[in-house]
Write a protein that holds these residues in place. Sequence first.
Motif, short mmCIF file in Angstrom:
data_model
loop_
_atom_site.label_atom_id
_atom_site.label_comp_id
_atom_site.label_asym_id
_atom_site.label_seq_id
_atom_site.Cartn_x
_atom_site.Cartn_y
_atom_site.Cartn_z
N ARG A 206 0.86 -1.19 0.00
CA ARG A 206 0.00 0.00 0.00
C ARG A 206 0.90 1.24 0.00
NH1 ARG A 206 -2.67 -3.67 -0.94
NH2 ARG A 206 -4.55 -4.45 0.06
N PRO A 207 0.81 2.07 -1.00
CA PRO A 207 1.73 3.21 -1.09
C PRO A 207 1.58 4.23 0.02
CG PRO A 207 0.02 3.34 -2.77
CD PRO A 207 -0.10 2.00 -2.16
N GLU A 208 0.41 4.28 0.67
CA GLU A 208 0.23 5.26 1.75
C GLU A 208 1.09 4.95 2.98
OE1 GLU A 208 -3.22 2.27 2.08
OE2 GLU A 208 -2.18 3.38 0.49
N ARG A 209 1.71 3.78 3.01
CA ARG A 209 2.57 3.42 4.13
C ARG A 209 3.98 4.00 4.00
NH1 ARG A 209 0.75 -0.94 7.21
NH2 ARG A 209 2.88 -1.46 7.78
N TYR A 210 4.26 4.65 2.86
CA TYR A 210 5.61 5.13 2.59
C TYR A 210 5.63 6.62 2.34
CZ TYR A 210 5.86 0.12 1.90
OH TYR A 210 5.73 -1.23 2.08
N ASP A 211 6.77 7.25 2.64
CA ASP A 211 6.87 8.69 2.43
C ASP A 211 7.30 8.97 0.99
OD1 ASP A 211 9.63 8.25 2.23
OD2 ASP A 211 10.06 8.94 4.25
N GLU A 212 7.59 10.25 0.70
CA GLU A 212 7.90 10.65 -0.67
C GLU A 212 9.20 10.07 -1.19
OE1 GLU A 212 9.97 14.88 0.67
OE2 GLU A 212 8.02 14.87 -0.31
N ASN A 213 10.03 9.55 -0.28
CA ASN A 213 11.27 8.90 -0.67
C ASN A 213 11.16 7.38 -0.73
OD1 ASN A 213 12.82 11.36 -0.83
ND2 ASN A 213 12.78 11.40 1.42
N GLY A 214 9.94 6.88 -0.52
CA GLY A 214 9.73 5.44 -0.54
C GLY A 214 10.12 4.74 0.74
N LYS A 215 10.34 5.49 1.81
CA LYS A 215 10.72 4.91 3.10
C LYS A 215 9.47 4.72 3.96
CE LYS A 215 15.05 5.22 1.94
NZ LYS A 215 15.80 4.00 1.54
N PRO A 216 9.45 3.66 4.81
CA PRO A 216 8.28 3.45 5.67
C PRO A 216 8.02 4.64 6.58
CG PRO A 216 9.70 1.51 5.64
CD PRO A 216 10.47 2.60 4.96
N LYS A 217 6.75 5.04 6.66
CA LYS A 217 6.38 6.11 7.58
C LYS A 217 6.38 5.59 9.01
CE LYS A 217 3.29 8.53 4.36
NZ LYS A 217 1.87 8.89 4.08
N PRO A 218 6.66 6.44 9.98
CA PRO A 218 6.54 6.02 11.39
C PRO A 218 5.14 5.50 11.68
CG PRO A 218 7.62 8.15 11.22
CD PRO A 218 7.09 7.85 9.86
N ARG A 219 5.04 4.54 12.59
CA ARG A 219 3.76 3.93 12.89
C ARG A 219 2.71 4.98 13.28
NH1 ARG A 219 2.59 -1.26 13.99
NH2 ARG A 219 4.82 -1.73 14.12
N GLU A 220 3.12 5.98 14.06
CA GLU A 220 2.18 7.02 14.49
C GLU A 220 1.61 7.79 13.30
OE1 GLU A 220 5.25 6.68 15.52
OE2 GLU A 220 4.96 5.80 17.52
N GLN A 221 2.45 8.07 12.31
CA GLN A 221 2.00 8.81 11.15
C GLN A 221 1.04 7.98 10.30
OE1 GLN A 221 5.17 10.50 8.87
NE2 GLN A 221 3.81 11.44 7.36
N ARG A 222 1.31 6.69 10.19
CA ARG A 222 0.41 5.82 9.43
C ARG A 222 -0.95 5.76 10.10
NH1 ARG A 222 4.76 1.95 9.24
NH2 ARG A 222 3.50 0.53 10.49
N ARG A 223 -0.96 5.66 11.43
CA ARG A 223 -2.22 5.58 12.16
C ARG A 223 -2.99 6.89 12.00
NH1 ARG A 223 -0.29 4.92 16.89
NH2 ARG A 223 -0.12 2.66 16.74
N SER A 224 -2.29 8.02 12.03
CA SER A 224 -2.95 9.32 11.87
C SER A 224 -3.59 9.44 10.50
CB SER A 224 -1.94 10.45 12.10
OG SER A 224 -2.53 11.70 11.87
N ASN A 225 -2.87 8.97 9.47
CA ASN A 225 -3.41 9.04 8.11
C ASN A 225 -4.64 8.17 7.97
OD1 ASN A 225 -1.38 10.77 7.31
ND2 ASN A 225 -0.07 9.17 6.45
N GLN A 226 -4.63 6.99 8.59
CA GLN A 226 -5.78 6.11 8.50
C GLN A 226 -7.00 6.71 9.19
OE1 GLN A 226 -4.32 2.49 10.23
NE2 GLN A 226 -3.16 1.89 8.39
N GLU A 227 -6.78 7.41 10.31
CA GLU A 227 -7.89 8.02 11.01
C GLU A 227 -8.52 9.14 10.18
OE1 GLU A 227 -6.14 9.30 14.63
OE2 GLU A 227 -6.13 7.31 15.55
N ARG A 228 -7.67 9.88 9.43
CA ARG A 228 -8.21 10.95 8.58
C ARG A 228 -8.99 10.35 7.39
NH1 ARG A 228 -3.17 13.66 9.36
NH2 ARG A 228 -2.44 12.99 7.32
#
Length: 228
Positions: A206-228
């Motif tokens: 799932r591309p939303e799990r990665y940042d603009e450089n293709g690196k995994p986002k921190p778990r907190e950031q992924r959870r925040s994005n899912q809530e939005r």
Amino acid sequence: KVVMVEPGQYARIEELDTGLESLQKAVGGLIDCAYPWQEKVCIVCNDEGLINGMRLNRNVEDYQPIAGPFFVCGIAGEEFCSLTDEQAQRYQAMFLQPEQFVPYKNGLMWFKYDDPNLPGAPDTVKQEYASRHNLPMYSFYSVPDMNMIMMVQYGEGGYWPIEQLPEGMGAEEYADALNQMIGVSKAQQTAMLYGSMFGWSIPAARPERYDENGKPKPREQRRSNQER
């Protein structure tokens, strides 16, 4: 009235002035004509597209790939003329999707692709992207230790090895250039790689799990994005 076809763009119907200067401007130089079909239409392209190293544009069935921009128009005697409405719609559909070409084994491999961010992208493209969790159909990756790249296709396991690199260009640079041409982000690139290796239904694909450089986002950031 013509169908204008440019590398990396969706084909479109537009009107061109019939003057030679206008026609040359449309194809980026001296014009040449090709007649791959029985009906009275032709392809007007750049006479030196291949010589000048223009990007390959579309493969014309039973003819050859054409480099650089071209347009399809009608023929009346020895003059160019407008396409009919039916012809314009038919040839736009024929060349609608942009195509990418890469050296493969002893020849060329090419494929049609979609990019929802390009002008003129059909609504169906956006719907198809949503059904694939915003993943493209293709992406490229470098294999630095072997100085080659590989191509991955959505929904498929494995990859196509591409061992011929442009002169003076490394594997990573070439993979990045190809991904940029077909509108694939670093996040999509990483998600496609995991999907091809471990299955397309896993969270890592799932591309939303990665940042603009293709690196995994921190778990907190992924959870925040899912809530939005």
